[in-house]
Design a protein around this motif. Structure first.
Motif, PDB file in Angstrom:
ATOM      1  N   GLU A  29      -4.154   9.438  -0.870  1.00 47.15           N
ATOM      2  CA  GLU A  29      -2.987   9.200  -0.075  1.00 47.15           C
ATOM      3  C   GLU A  29      -3.400   8.915   1.174  1.00 47.15           C
ATOM      4  O   GLU A  29      -3.150   7.906   2.089  1.00 47.15           O
ATOM      5  N   LYS A  52      -2.297  10.339  -5.645  1.00 42.52           N
ATOM      6  CA  LYS A  52      -1.992  11.070  -4.572  1.00 42.52           C
ATOM      7  C   LYS A  52      -3.368  11.625  -4.026  1.00 42.52           C
ATOM      8  O   LYS A  52      -2.972  11.888  -2.704  1.00 42.52           O
ATOM      9  N   SER A  60       0.974  -1.282   0.004  1.00 43.26           N
ATOM     10  CA  SER A  60      -0.099   0.064   0.163  1.00 43.26           C
ATOM     11  C   SER A  60       0.807   1.260  -0.012  1.00 43.26           C
ATOM     12  O   SER A  60       0.408   2.267  -0.514  1.00 43.26           O
ATOM     13  N   THR A  61       2.141   1.208   0.504  1.00 43.29           N
ATOM     14  CA  THR A  61       2.830   2.317   0.406  1.00 43.29           C
ATOM     15  C   THR A  61       3.372   2.637  -1.107  1.00 43.29           C
ATOM     16  O   THR A  61       3.568   3.781  -1.310  1.00 43.29           O
ATOM     17  N   LYS A  93       0.400   4.246  -3.010  1.00 46.92           N
ATOM     18  CA  LYS A  93       0.239   5.452  -2.636  1.00 46.92           C
ATOM     19  C   LYS A  93       1.430   6.407  -3.466  1.00 46.92           C
ATOM     20  O   LYS A  93       0.974   7.435  -3.447  1.00 46.92           O
ATOM     21  N   PHE A 124      -4.974   5.465   1.750  1.00 48.52           N
ATOM     22  CA  PHE A 124      -3.968   4.279   2.138  1.00 48.52           C
ATOM     23  C   PHE A 124      -3.378   4.130   3.343  1.00 48.52           C
ATOM     24  O   PHE A 124      -3.229   3.205   3.948  1.00 48.52           O
ATOM     25  N   ARG A 125      -3.219   5.557   4.081  1.00 50.09           N
ATOM     26  CA  ARG A 125      -2.735   5.306   5.341  1.00 50.09           C
ATOM     27  C   ARG A 125      -3.635   4.807   6.478  1.00 50.09           C
ATOM     28  O   ARG A 125      -3.323   3.876   7.412  1.00 50.09           O
TER      29      ARG A 125
END
Lengths: 530, 530
Positions: free
Chosen positions: B134, B131, B121-122, B125, B137-138
């Motif tokens: 973002e 973007k 996932s990073t 991202k 995803f976090r």
């Protein structure tokens, strides 16, 4: 299903390409995974650390939030988080004491305090200069609420606060150690590269611009993306646009870079990162001139190709020299070298001077003398026949004076009727004139000016649209003077570079080998002493 | 202590002023406080909701994170959070089943799965088009880790997932209801106002620019902030700069505005917010011309004041007309009115035509005929005496021809020796010439051209720096043609406005009362039916 497979294939290819073009992204992702895996080990802790293990999620939260691409961003977020947590923790403890004093009203006190804290820290967050600390304020609110809430439930505020702080410190610590020790990604380095790249793109744009202008490239239809300043893949346009647009990215990188400790080639303490941004700003000031130059190509009002040819070599030389100055500066930024003893602007100044000289001698090409209001004829300023006669006489008289000196022959340069009124749509520019006999005539006249030929009858009929022919010729004047202004602005870029190279202590371009030798010498001596 | 008091006073004053200039900030902060206070009531829940109360902190976390200034931002963050939570929850449940199958290796499976999820996932991202998501995803990573970790501890994955999701939904719900129902702050409205404001600032900048140019304002020293394109309080500069810099802000607002439901005056579904950004881009394309015009003032190469005076009225009229077009458009954007039947560009086009006409007739003021390379004298192109004689003879001959027609007297316009070489620092521009006798002469000549006075001996000595005098005269040509190009670009702005007004269904400027009448009529009829 086949659609799905294709989709997956497409995504995989895209991911692979991204990784190939910037391997740091792969490494960063792996680092993130590693940090999370390490932190998740916390949950396997047995007694007596059970307590820590129970609240392990706070450490995970910290890692997720703090782990940023560059070291500077990680540090600045970590600092924000730490400060927010500490101050909120202190405040919450004080408030807890207070609410105990309130006795049975303590629930009301708690809710009201949360409202007040929420109000003030949100309000402070909205203050413009507080923007970089936005994240800190969020953490402050969150921590305050959390400690008050959990403390209220367990009755043990201090324990909650300490546990939470320990876990956050642990999460931040793991993030930092992994991020800094394993293949660190520095925002400063990105800033450095970005500034160097901007030089190249402006240089490319400038060269492309001059080349297009001299080759009389016309936009059949100016892309509406250019007209509304959106990203477009026109190479000339995207060159200067990327340099202009980089402004916000630079600002963000600068904000992170100043958090980073001295590292790699950026050894000195208090490294002048600001000067990189300043240098880039000076470059941007130049890029705006390139943008204006490009405007001359986009414009509907176009100088006739024959006249551009007259200044071909001079314009090209200035363009090439300007671009090479930018490229060299970009290279020096990249290699962190000081300027050499040779004035790098010498060539471009000389080229600009030659261009200016030529304009001086040929400025009659930049205006149309036909329509000059000669003296006191206010009642018929554009009476055609009269004016024509006058011009004729002028030429004849001059010709009479000295036939060996070729003549101020303004008439022979016929200008295509290109600009048919301002009311036209800007998007359409049907300006390329057919390479007709007239232009050949013109070139002949340039090469053998002694061969005096009076071509007054070749001039186009006197029309209303003639009013705009002059604009067409002036467009060339505009292009050249913008180019010269560009050259003038280069001085400013060089000055900014000098300031940067002084402050950042760039190496001397020639003394580089000497410096290395000296250092090995020092090491050698040191070892001898040991 | 007194320092502290002063500090507190200062902060209070600043805070008060911020609140006064934008009361929405106060309201927003109060809303934030209210939402937090409401959510914190959760902790006072008794059985059987004890469970919810225990994890109340997740609801608080959601409020802190999701509560954004504008509705659009809140919605988009809330959506991100919801999606991230749901998908991560599903995945975590699946992984939990899998880890149970692994038997005694389950700990290893858990840690490895966390690493893999963190990695992918990073990496996703970091993909540029991802973007805006973002934040999602976090949340995805965080939720996954949390559910795995807590589930592992309690052994009840589904319970953890459901509780967490309920609390997050509660937090998001409270945020949304409070944010939307109490004095909503719309990103769309901000975008709308920002675009309208940009028009005004570019108009002010244009007017200021023309005024400064005609009044021959000189920068003693160009502020280095302008040279490095940083914010500065120069009014002309900050006007166009704010319009150019607004680009990233507009993009952000646009990103939020498209999330907002139809509201207030933006009734239609799929409201064309993109066209606002496009219109602003077209305006920016104009603003770059104003920037280039300002460049003429900043430049070291300055046209002599007397020559500027010749075009005073024409330049001023174009400037005023252009600014008024921009202001009117800005007003129409603000009031959401369509264009009237009258062509708003009529006046500015007429003014530009007059300017162009005048340039046509007076373009000899834009060049220096002195140095023209008259014919075939390549060996001594700048031989002074010769050329002077030639000029003399030209004048005399013309004068002889017709004394009643005043003469093409290029010599009498003496140009100050202002530009002493390109090597000068750009920052210094000592260009204002003393208002000496020569300039008076010139003015006389303009007003009474019949009074033929030959002032050849007043001309400055032939120097090397003369090469640059021409550049000085050409600077005026540059200014005028940039101004005319600005006028040409206005068409593009008007076109963008037309597109916007069509798509957004702006009201007719005259039919406004009629439309209102019609609607009341419809209501009236409806009521009659009921």
């Amino acid at each position: 299903v086949s659609v799905l497979i294709k989709e997956v294939q497409y995504v995989a290819v895209q991911a692979w390409q991204m990784g190939k073009s910037d391997p740091r992204k792969i490494i960063f992702s792996a680092k993130m995974g590693l940090a999370l895996a390490l932190i998740s080990l916390l949950i396997f802790l047995k007694e007596p650390m059970k307590d820590l293990s129970q609240y392990a999620v706070w450490a995970i939260l910290t890692v997720v939030v703090v782990f940023e691409f560059s070291i500077g961003a990680t540090l600045s977020k970590g600092f924000n988080r730490g400060l927010g947590t500490l101050s909120a923790g202190g405040l919450a403890l004080a408030m807890a004491e207070l609410s105990e004093l309130a006795g049975k009203w303590d629930e009301v006190v708690v809710v009201i305090s949360i409202f007040i804290i929420g109000f003030f820290s949100t309000y402070a967050k909205l203050y413009p200069t507080m923007k970089p600390y936005e994240y800190g304020f969020r953490v402050f609110i969150l921590t305050y609420c959390f400690i008050i809430v959990s403390g209220y439930k367990t009755g043990d505020f201090i324990h909650t606060a300490v546990t939470r702080f320990l876990l956050i410190a642990l999460g931040a610590g793991v993030s930092l150690v992994i991020n800094v020790c394993i293949y660190p990604i520095w925002a400063g380095e990105d800033l450095h590269n970005l500034v160097a790249k901007n030089f190249t793109s402006v240089a490319n744009s400038l060269e492309g611009c001059v080349k297009e202008y001299l080759n009389c490239v016309e936009y059949e239809r100016v892309p509406s993306k250019i007209l509304t300043y959106q990203a477009s893949d026109d190479p000339v346009y995207s060159g200067y646009r990327s340099a202009v647009e980089a402004s916000s990215q630079e600002e963000a990188l600068l904000g992170f870079a100043i958090w980073e400790p001295p590292h790699g080639p950026y050894r000195s303490l208090g490294y002048p990162w600001k000067n990189y941004a300043k240098l880039s700003g000076a470059l941007r000031h130049c890029a705006f001139m390139v943008m204006a130059l490009h405007g001359c190509i986009l414009s509907e009002i176009q100088a006739p190709p024959e006249r551009r040819q007259v200044f071909y070599h001079e314009l090209q030389r200035v363009g090439a020299a300007g671009a090479s100055v930018l490229r060299e500066l970009g290279n020096k930024v990249k290699k962190m070298e000081k300027l050499g003893p040779i004035d790098m602007l010498l060539e471009v100044h000389e080229a600009a001077e030659l261009l200016q000289n030529k304009i001086d001698r040929k400025s009659y090409l930049l205006v149309n003398a036909e329509s000059w209001e000669i003296g006191n004829r206010p009642h018929s300023p554009a009476e055609p026949q009269d004016s024509l006669n006058m011009d004729d006489e002028e030429h004849k008289v001059l010709g009479y004076k000295s036939l060996s000196e070729a003549v101020l022959d303004l008439r022979s340069v016929t200008i295509p009727n290109s600009w048919d009124g301002l009311q036209n749509n800007v998007g359409v520019s049907p300006t390329v004139p057919p390479p007709d006999a007239t232009s050949k005539d013109f070139k002949k006249q340039i090469s053998w000016p002694a061969a005096y030929s009076f071509t007054a009858d070749a001039s186009p009929p006197w029309e209303e649209s003639k009013t705009y022919e002059n604009a067409s010729a002036l467009s060339l004047a505009t292009f050249t003077s913008l180019l010269i202004e560009f050259v003038a602005r280069l001085q400013n870029v060089v000055d900014s570079f000098l300031e940067l190279s002084e402050k950042a202590n760039f190496k001397e371009p020639d003394e580089l080998p000497a410096a290395t030798r000296e250092r090995t010498g020092l090491w050698f001596r040191l070892f001898r002493f040991v």
